[in-house]
Design a protein around this motif. Structure first.
Motif, PDB file in Angstrom:
ATOM      1  N   GLN A  45      45.351  -3.947  -4.943  1.00  0.00           N
ATOM      2  CA  GLN A  45      43.960  -4.279  -4.609  1.00  0.00           C
ATOM      3  C   GLN A  45      43.374  -3.241  -3.658  1.00  0.00           C
ATOM      4  O   GLN A  45      42.254  -2.763  -3.857  1.00  0.00           O
ATOM      5  CB  GLN A  45      43.912  -5.668  -3.983  1.00  0.00           C
ATOM      6  N   ILE A  46      44.122  -2.882  -2.626  1.00  0.00           N
ATOM      7  CA  ILE A  46      43.608  -1.922  -1.640  1.00  0.00           C
ATOM      8  C   ILE A  46      43.518  -0.523  -2.241  1.00  0.00           C
ATOM      9  O   ILE A  46      42.554   0.206  -1.994  1.00  0.00           O
ATOM     10  CB  ILE A  46      44.474  -1.946  -0.363  1.00  0.00           C
ATOM     11  N   LEU A  47      44.496  -0.132  -3.055  1.00  0.00           N
ATOM     12  CA  LEU A  47      44.456   1.209  -3.652  1.00  0.00           C
ATOM     13  C   LEU A  47      43.337   1.359  -4.678  1.00  0.00           C
ATOM     14  O   LEU A  47      42.966   2.479  -5.026  1.00  0.00           O
ATOM     15  CB  LEU A  47      45.808   1.553  -4.286  1.00  0.00           C
ATOM     16  N   ASN A  48      42.765   0.261  -5.138  1.00  0.00           N
ATOM     17  CA  ASN A  48      41.644   0.321  -6.086  1.00  0.00           C
ATOM     18  C   ASN A  48      40.288   0.411  -5.402  1.00  0.00           C
ATOM     19  O   ASN A  48      39.271   0.496  -6.075  1.00  0.00           O
ATOM     20  CB  ASN A  48      41.670  -0.887  -7.024  1.00  0.00           C
ATOM     21  N   ILE A  49      40.263   0.399  -4.091  1.00  0.00           N
ATOM     22  CA  ILE A  49      38.990   0.492  -3.363  1.00  0.00           C
ATOM     23  C   ILE A  49      38.486   1.932  -3.422  1.00  0.00           C
ATOM     24  O   ILE A  49      39.215   2.872  -3.125  1.00  0.00           O
ATOM     25  CB  ILE A  49      39.173   0.030  -1.897  1.00  0.00           C
ATOM     26  N   ASP A  50      37.218   2.085  -3.800  1.00  0.00           N
ATOM     27  CA  ASP A  50      36.638   3.427  -3.959  1.00  0.00           C
ATOM     28  C   ASP A  50      35.859   3.908  -2.741  1.00  0.00           C
ATOM     29  O   ASP A  50      35.603   5.091  -2.599  1.00  0.00           O
ATOM     30  CB  ASP A  50      35.716   3.455  -5.183  1.00  0.00           C
TER      31      ASP A  50
END
Length: 195
Positions: free
Chosen positions: A58-63
């Motif tokens: 979830q966090i690594l998908n934040i742009d």
């Protein structure tokens, strides 16, 4: 925060809002910060092993870099001093630098801790091997204990599993393998002992 105007019966202060437009950075800088922070967070999670895979994904998908900084800061266990440092950083660049330094430091501490733990486990395994050489037991028993010692030395599992394995090896080494007691078939003598 410009100044405190009143402290009793409640705190009243004068503040100046931060102008977000003045803090805008060039796109390549934002992208570099974004990639670097994602990489640091991923390394932190790999070293830590306690952050859920779902949260990591979830966090690594934040742009957005600002949201990424906030989500990482909120979702990893930090001391209140480190949380205060992040809160005190006014600009995104400052928050990025503070969080990056904290993550880098935590990664280094976890690596040092893991190295120390390996050294301790190796020393314990060597002590087990010495006890195994002195043990009066059959070859099959010694071979089994030796395999367990190697398993203990080479596992990177959690602390509770290591404790169980260590306890098992210590018990196996403490058992009187080649010592026998003589059994008596005399029921009259057994009856006397029991009364």
């Amino acid at each position: 925060l410009v100044k405190f105007e009143q402290e009793f019966p409640f705190i009243r202060s004068e503040i100046t809002p931060v102008d977000e437009e003045e803090m805008q950075m060039p796109e390549p800088v934002m992208e570099a910060m974004h990639r670097s922070l994602k990489e640091l967070f991923h390394r932190y999670c790999m070293e830590n092993g306690k952050v859920s895979k779902e949260l990591v994904a979830q966090i690594l998908n934040i742009d957005n870099v600002e949201e990424l900084v906030e989500q990482i800061a909120v979702n990893i266990p930090l001391s209140y001093q480190n949380k205060q440092k992040i809160l005190e950083a006014l600009t995104l660049e400052e928050r990025y630098e503070v969080l990056g330094a904290i993550l880098g430091n935590e990664i280094e501490i976890m690596q040092i801790g893991r190295d120390l733990q390996k050294k301790v486990k190796a020393r314990i395994a060597e002590e087990f091997k010495k006890k195994l050489q002195e043990l009066q037991a059959g070859d099959e028993v010694k071979e089994k204990i030796s395999k367990e010692i190697e398993r203990f030395k080479n596992t990177n599992s959690n602390v509770s599993e290591n404790a169980v394995l260590r306890g098992y090896i210590e018990t196996m080494l403490a058992l009187p393998w080649e010592k026998k007691s003589t059994d008596s078939d005399d029921l009259k003598e057994a009856w006397k002992v029991l009364q």
